[in-house]
Design an enzyme around this catalytic site. Structure first.
Site, PDB file in Angstrom:
ATOM      1  N   CYS A 111      36.150  34.605  14.164  1.00 45.18           N
ATOM      2  CA  CYS A 111      36.139  33.300  13.505  1.00 45.18           C
ATOM      3  C   CYS A 111      37.454  32.534  13.654  1.00 45.18           C
ATOM      4  CB  CYS A 111      35.780  33.448  12.024  1.00 45.18           C
ATOM      5  SG  CYS A 111      36.887  34.523  11.094  1.00 45.18           S
ATOM      6  N   ARG A 112      38.577  33.228  13.844  1.00 47.85           N
ATOM      7  CA  ARG A 112      39.873  32.561  13.985  1.00 47.85           C
ATOM      8  C   ARG A 112      40.430  32.635  15.394  1.00 47.85           C
ATOM      9  NH1 ARG A 112      40.962  28.989  10.626  1.00 47.85           N
ATOM     10  NH2 ARG A 112      43.186  29.260  10.978  1.00 47.85           N
TER      11      ARG A 112
END
Length: 313
Positions: free
Chosen positions: A258-259
């Site tokens: 997600c990052r």
């Protein structure tokens, strides 16, 4: 798997089914990869690091947007000599932890320091200046040490009568006790683990994703929960999740992507600010370098000696 994670995975799967893969490059703008860029970067990793290879995986799980023989990357039997918790203090003492992205307290460590164990040992080593070396302590020359030219003092073996020179009561021959080697306590043995690391393309996040398959010293499969012992405590249970592998059977520990795009974008921005123009085929080298902060004791190959890109200066 918690309910929120299940809901997210269901939503993510639906989006992936109804949307096509990225075809336009956004490498510098967003830190993400198109499918063709992922394959290009994977080819370069395999070329520079032969321990990595492409795999086709389970035929029933193949992604149609990827080449059938290049579904994911894998490196096998990677050593993990100690648990991540054992090096946490070393990293802090070395002052090597730097947050690349700390928004919402969800930062990633860009790099990590070097262990200080050897430094402690070196502090205890005596200096050569402290040693008192004098002529009286020097080693004698070989002839002098063994009696020089005085060969007459050396007995002739032929003069010995074996019958007259047998020592019948040699204490050494009557020794009734002997040393026994004992195995050390199992609790004090550090078990060496090995890992298979795989890199897949995440269609939803448009970035690579790392998966971990661990084995103990007997090559028995580690439960995913035990894999967490080899993950930085800053990321265990937070950015590392247990999920189904997209190409292999069973549950695997995975560094959630997600990052990834945001972190890679910041790394690319830093390089460009230093006059380096990053090239997309080097993406996985940068990616694996920052992954080392998540799994610091898993010694996979990502070749530090490489050209990050073309300098604009």
């Amino acid at each position: 798997m918690v309910l929120s994670q299940k809901l997210h995975e269901a939503f993510k799967g639906t989006v992936e089914r109804i949307t096509g893969p990225r075809t336009i490059s956004a490498f510098k703008e967003k830190g993400v990869l198109s499918v063709s860029e992922f394959v290009l970067a994977g080819d370069n990793l395999v070329s520079k690091c032969p321990t990595w290879s492409w795999e086709s995986g389970d035929a029933s799980k193949r992604k149609p947007y990827l080449p059938s023989d290049k579904q994911f990357l894998i490196t096998r039997n990677v050593p993990c000599l100690r648990r991540a918790a054992s090096v946490a203090e070393d990293y802090e003492a070395a002052g090597g932890e730097v947050l690349v992205d700390d928004e919402d307290n969800d930062g990633w460590l860009a790099t990590h320091g070097k262990p200080k164990d050897k430094g402690k040992e070196e502090d205890n080593l005596p200096s050569m200046d402290a040693l008192d070396i004098n002529e009286k302590n020097t080693i004698q020359s070989i002839p002098t040490y063994f009696g020089g030219e005085e060969d007459d003092d050396i007995p002739d073996m032929e003069e010995f009568d074996e019958a007259d020179n047998v020592v019948e009561n040699d204490p050494a021959t009557l020794q009734s006790t002997y040393l026994v080697a004992h195995e050390p306590d199992d609790d004090n043995i550090l078990r060496t683990r090995t890992y298979d690391l795989s890199i897949t393309y995440d269609k939803y996040y448009q970035t690579p994703r790392v998966w971990l398959t661990g084995y103990d010293e007997s090559r028995m499969l580690l439960q995913p929960e035990l894999v967490m012992e080899d993950v930085s405590q800053d990321h265990a249970r937070k950015t590392v999740t247990i999920e189904d592998h997209p190409h292999l059977p069973g549950k695997h520990a995975s560094v959630h992507p997600c990052r990834h795009g945001a972190v890679m974008k910041k790394i690319i921005d830093v390089l460009m600010s230093r006059g380096v123009e990053p090239e997309v085929d080097k993406y996985l080298f940068l990616f694996l370098k920052f992954m080392a902060s998540v799994i610091p004791t898993i010694e996979y190959d990502y070749t530090m000696d490489f050209d990050l890109g073309s300098s604009s200066t």
